[in-house]
Design an enzyme around this catalytic site. Structure first.
Site, PDB file in Angstrom:
ATOM      1  N   HIS A  97       0.949  -1.171   0.044  1.00  0.00           N
ATOM      2  CA  HIS A  97       0.187   0.165  -0.087  1.00  0.00           C
ATOM      3  C   HIS A  97       0.872   1.226   0.030  1.00  0.00           C
ATOM      4  CE1 HIS A  97      -2.792   3.204   1.215  1.00  0.00           C
ATOM      5  NE2 HIS A  97      -3.640   2.205   0.762  1.00  0.00           N
ATOM      6  N   GLU A  99       0.507   3.958   1.508  1.00  0.00           N
ATOM      7  CA  GLU A  99       1.194   4.370   3.028  1.00  0.00           C
ATOM      8  C   GLU A  99       2.294   3.713   3.510  1.00  0.00           C
ATOM      9  OE1 GLU A  99      -2.882   4.264   4.423  1.00  0.00           O
ATOM     10  OE2 GLU A  99      -3.322   5.726   2.949  1.00  0.00           O
ATOM     11  N   GLY A 175      -7.662   8.920  -0.503  1.00  0.00           N
ATOM     12  CA  GLY A 175      -8.007   9.608   0.525  1.00  0.00           C
ATOM     13  C   GLY A 175      -8.136  11.173   0.291  1.00  0.00           C
TER      14      GLY A 175
HETATM   15  C1  PEP Z   1      -6.859   3.038   0.181  1.00  0.00           C
HETATM   16  O1  PEP Z   1      -6.202   3.392   1.385  1.00  0.00           O
HETATM   17  O2  PEP Z   1      -6.746   1.945  -0.199  1.00  0.00           O
HETATM   18  C2  PEP Z   1      -7.888   3.762  -0.309  1.00  0.00           C
HETATM   19  C3  PEP Z   1      -8.339   3.523  -1.464  1.00  0.00           C
HETATM   20  O3  PEP Z   1      -8.239   4.730   0.259  1.00  0.00           O
HETATM   21  P1  PEP Z   1      -9.567   5.714  -0.017  1.00  0.00           P
HETATM   22  O4  PEP Z   1     -10.757   4.984  -0.635  1.00  0.00           O
HETATM   23  O5  PEP Z   1      -9.680   6.546   1.280  1.00  0.00           O
HETATM   24  O6  PEP Z   1      -9.121   6.875  -0.942  1.00  0.00           O
END
Ligand code: PEP
Length: 255
Positions: A97, A99, A175
């Site tokens: 991911h 992050e 996000g």
């Molecule tokens: C994610 O973190 O995998 C994601 C898609 O977040 P969001 O839907 O909040 O953009």
């Protein structure tokens, strides 16, 4: 026919009680209204996994983790191994991911190591890739995603690809409320499928489930899912709200 998937990534949200409550209410919903062609997955924080696993009684929701350790076991304080995840009843793990790549400096070779361990522990891997805003703006996004996939996944043998799902998540859309257009999602998914075809052949490429992630919500999901190479979604924020998550699953069911 490729597997359609809608997976919820809860990230570091929901305390234990709230998490169980959400899992129970989703389970109840999908007991009464079983999804017919979509695999629904929820990925809560590590400490929720065992209890959520027990709470999912319908058999209509699968469980996943958001990360795993890059070592199999031993003196790695604070880490959670792929086999521990698997022992809770979880079937999936998200790896790579953005992050994790950004805040924990996880690079392609570490992600490949985690992927191998996860597969060896019997987990299926949701492998994330995606470019940052500057890369999209300077036109290097296809190259960036190619590199992430080549380094993170392509050391794997052909059989391993049966248990890989790729999630394309443009970092600028995660996000932020900014979503890739359905055309942008489709062209990147097609690119990814093409890379997999070149490396592993048509059969594997045609079977590969590729998810879109990045501010997917009940109002844009159907449009994005209508594209031929978009097989479902990895959902962050909206997966924390039962009605929104259910609406996204239904959008996948109907397209
Ligand atoms: C994610 O973190 O995998 C994601 C898609 O977040 P969001 O839907 O909040 O953009």
């Amino acid at each position: 026919m490729r597997k359609k998937i809608v997976a919820g990534n809860w990230k570091m949200n929901m305390n234990y009680e709230e998490g169980i409550e959400l899992a129970v209410s989703l389970d109840k919903y999908f007991t009464d209204k079983a999804p017919s062609g979509t695999e629904v997955i929820i990925c809560p924080p590590f400490i929720h996994l065992a209890a959520v696993s027990q709470a999912l009684k319908s058999g209509n929701i699968a469980l996943g983790a958001q990360n795993c350790a890059s070592e199999a076991s031993g003196a790695f304080t604070g880490e959670v191994s792929a086999s521990m995840i698997s022992s809770t009843g979880a079937e999936y793990v998200i790896i790579g991911h953005s992050e994790r790549r950004t805040f924990y400096n996880e690079d392609d070779s570490l992600l490949n190591k985690k992927t191998i361990l996860a597969l060896e522990s019997g987990l299926k891997v949701i492998f994330c890739c995606g470019e940052i805003k500057e890369q999209r703006e300077n036109g290097s996004h296809f190259e960036v995603v190619k590199r992430q996939i080549e380094k993170g996944l392509f050391p794997l043998g052909k059989e391993a690809m049966e248990n890989i799902i790729i999630a394309y998540e443009p970092v600028w859309a995660i996000g932020t409320g900014l979503t890739a257009t359905p055309d942008q999602a489709q062209e990147m998914h097609l690119h990814i499928r093409g890379l997999v075809r070149e490396k592993y052949g048509t059969e594997i490429a045609d079977k590969l489930t590729i998810l879109y992630g990045g501010s997917c919500n009940p109002s844009n999901a159907a449009d994005i899912f209508s594209r031929p190479d978009v097989d479902g979604g990895l959902i962050g924020g909206a997966s924390l709200r039962k009605d929104d998550f259910v609406a996204i699953v239904e959008a996948r069911e109907q397209t």
